[in-house]
Every structure is written in structure tokens, then in C-alpha cells.
Design a protein around this motif. Structure first.
Motif, PDB file in Angstrom:
ATOM      1  N   LYS A  18       0.807  -1.237   0.000  1.00 56.79           N
ATOM      2  CA  LYS A  18       0.000   0.000   0.000  1.00 56.79           C
ATOM      3  C   LYS A  18       0.831   1.274   0.000  1.00 56.79           C
ATOM      4  O   LYS A  18       0.452   2.276   0.586  1.00 56.79           O
ATOM      5  CB  LYS A  18      -0.961   0.028   1.183  1.00 56.79           C
ATOM      6  CG  LYS A  18      -2.039  -1.002   1.160  1.00 56.79           C
ATOM      7  CD  LYS A  18      -3.183  -0.563   0.320  1.00 56.79           C
ATOM      8  CE  LYS A  18      -4.326  -1.537   0.441  1.00 56.79           C
ATOM      9  NZ  LYS A  18      -5.390  -1.291  -0.450  1.00 56.79           N
ATOM     10  N   VAL A  21       3.084   1.131   3.919  1.00 55.94           N
ATOM     11  CA  VAL A  21       2.757   0.322   5.087  1.00 55.94           C
ATOM     12  C   VAL A  21       3.722  -0.855   5.146  1.00 55.94           C
ATOM     13  O   VAL A  21       3.939  -1.537   4.155  1.00 55.94           O
ATOM     14  CB  VAL A  21       1.301  -0.186   5.030  1.00 55.94           C
ATOM     15  CG1 VAL A  21       0.978  -0.992   6.281  1.00 55.94           C
ATOM     16  CG2 VAL A  21       0.325   0.976   4.876  1.00 55.94           C
ATOM     17  N   ASN A  40       3.171   2.706   9.429  1.00 59.23           N
ATOM     18  CA  ASN A  40       2.081   3.131   8.554  1.00 59.23           C
ATOM     19  C   ASN A  40       2.264   4.598   8.196  1.00 59.23           C
ATOM     20  O   ASN A  40       1.987   5.477   9.004  1.00 59.23           O
ATOM     21  CB  ASN A  40       0.736   2.901   9.242  1.00 59.23           C
ATOM     22  CG  ASN A  40      -0.436   3.247   8.364  1.00 59.23           C
ATOM     23  OD1 ASN A  40      -0.279   3.646   7.218  1.00 59.23           O
ATOM     24  ND2 ASN A  40      -1.633   3.079   8.894  1.00 59.23           N
ATOM     25  N   THR A  42       0.633   6.154   5.809  1.00 60.35           N
ATOM     26  CA  THR A  42      -0.532   6.502   5.004  1.00 60.35           C
ATOM     27  C   THR A  42      -1.646   6.974   5.938  1.00 60.35           C
ATOM     28  O   THR A  42      -1.495   6.958   7.154  1.00 60.35           O
ATOM     29  CB  THR A  42      -1.040   5.289   4.190  1.00 60.35           C
ATOM     30  OG1 THR A  42      -1.567   4.317   5.097  1.00 60.35           O
ATOM     31  CG2 THR A  42       0.069   4.669   3.357  1.00 60.35           C
ATOM     32  N   GLU A  43      -2.764   7.335   5.355  1.00 60.93           N
ATOM     33  CA  GLU A  43      -3.929   7.725   6.148  1.00 60.93           C
ATOM     34  C   GLU A  43      -4.821   6.528   6.457  1.00 60.93           C
ATOM     35  O   GLU A  43      -5.875   6.685   7.071  1.00 60.93           O
ATOM     36  CB  GLU A  43      -4.716   8.801   5.407  1.00 60.93           C
ATOM     37  CG  GLU A  43      -3.947  10.103   5.277  1.00 60.93           C
ATOM     38  CD  GLU A  43      -4.748  11.191   4.590  1.00 60.93           C
ATOM     39  OE1 GLU A  43      -5.963  11.015   4.407  1.00 60.93           O
ATOM     40  OE2 GLU A  43      -4.146  12.213   4.235  1.00 60.93           O
ATOM     41  N   LEU A  44      -4.425   5.347   6.034  1.00 63.28           N
ATOM     42  CA  LEU A  44      -5.214   4.142   6.278  1.00 63.28           C
ATOM     43  C   LEU A  44      -5.179   3.769   7.751  1.00 63.28           C
ATOM     44  O   LEU A  44      -4.174   3.973   8.432  1.00 63.28           O
ATOM     45  CB  LEU A  44      -4.664   2.973   5.456  1.00 63.28           C
ATOM     46  CG  LEU A  44      -4.668   3.140   3.941  1.00 63.28           C
ATOM     47  CD1 LEU A  44      -3.916   1.985   3.298  1.00 63.28           C
ATOM     48  CD2 LEU A  44      -6.081   3.199   3.426  1.00 63.28           C
ATOM     49  N   GLU A  45      -6.286   3.223   8.245  1.00 64.80           N
ATOM     50  CA  GLU A  45      -6.359   2.746   9.619  1.00 64.80           C
ATOM     51  C   GLU A  45      -6.637   1.253   9.594  1.00 64.80           C
ATOM     52  O   GLU A  45      -7.426   0.775   8.792  1.00 64.80           O
ATOM     53  CB  GLU A  45      -7.456   3.475  10.387  1.00 64.80           C
ATOM     54  CG  GLU A  45      -7.155   4.944  10.604  1.00 64.80           C
ATOM     55  CD  GLU A  45      -8.201   5.626  11.455  1.00 64.80           C
ATOM     56  OE1 GLU A  45      -8.886   4.923  12.235  1.00 64.80           O
ATOM     57  OE2 GLU A  45      -8.329   6.842  11.334  1.00 64.80           O
ATOM     58  N   PHE A  46      -5.990   0.516  10.486  1.00 65.58           N
ATOM     59  CA  PHE A  46      -6.143  -0.928  10.539  1.00 65.58           C
ATOM     60  C   PHE A  46      -6.623  -1.330  11.927  1.00 65.58           C
ATOM     61  O   PHE A  46      -6.046  -0.928  12.931  1.00 65.58           O
ATOM     62  CB  PHE A  46      -4.809  -1.621  10.240  1.00 65.58           C
ATOM     63  CG  PHE A  46      -4.268  -1.306   8.877  1.00 65.58           C
ATOM     64  CD1 PHE A  46      -4.721  -1.993   7.771  1.00 65.58           C
ATOM     65  CD2 PHE A  46      -3.325  -0.308   8.701  1.00 65.58           C
ATOM     66  CE1 PHE A  46      -4.240  -1.703   6.506  1.00 65.58           C
ATOM     67  CE2 PHE A  46      -2.831  -0.013   7.448  1.00 65.58           C
ATOM     68  CZ  PHE A  46      -3.289  -0.711   6.345  1.00 65.58           C
ATOM     69  N   THR A  51      -3.866  -6.831   9.452  1.00 63.70           N
ATOM     70  CA  THR A  51      -4.653  -6.846   8.227  1.00 63.70           C
ATOM     71  C   THR A  51      -4.298  -8.083   7.407  1.00 63.70           C
ATOM     72  O   THR A  51      -3.279  -8.722   7.640  1.00 63.70           O
ATOM     73  CB  THR A  51      -4.436  -5.562   7.395  1.00 63.70           C
ATOM     74  OG1 THR A  51      -5.399  -5.507   6.361  1.00 63.70           O
ATOM     75  CG2 THR A  51      -3.035  -5.505   6.818  1.00 63.70           C
TER      76      THR A  51
END
Length: 62
Positions: A18, A21, A40, A42-46, A51
Motif C-alpha cells: 500500500k 505500510v 504506517n 498513510t492515512e489508512l487505519e487498521f 490486516t
């Protein structure tokens, strides 16, 4: 960043996906791996910092 030539990760391998990440492989399945997120950018949240990532969507870090 240096990548290993192998395509499928093993338990304990560090992977990159991604575009920012990084994680450590905890379990390997036929088509994917479960990964604990270690970095991480990025702005992604896990959820719970874990994941599932398909084999075709990551690269193994050397």
C-alpha cells in the motif's frame, strides 16, 4: 528499500504494501497473509494493527 526475489512470504518476514505500510507476517494462507502493522505512513487505519494482504499485493523486504 531492498526487496527479496521470493514472491510468497513466510512467518516472520517483513513486508511492504500500500505504498507506505510495513508489517511482519504472522500467518500464511494459500492466497494471503495476516500481517501485524509495524509502520504506517498513510492515512489508512487498521483494526488492532493487523490486516490481511493478498500475495500479489506485497513485496518481501530483505
Amino acid at each position: 528499500m531492498v526487496f527479496k526475489a521470493k514472491k510468497i512470504a513466510e512467518i516472520g518476514d517483513r513486508i511492504f504494501f500500500k505504498n507506505g505500510v510495513k508489517g511482519i507476517v504472522e500467518k500464511v494462507y494459500d492466497n494471503s497473509v495476516i500481517t501485524k502493522i509495524t509502520e504506517n505512513n498513510t492515512e489508512l487505519e487498521f483494526k488492532e494493527n493487523r490486516t490481511v494482504v493478498a500475495h500479489k499485493n506485497y513485496k518481501v523486504l530483505a
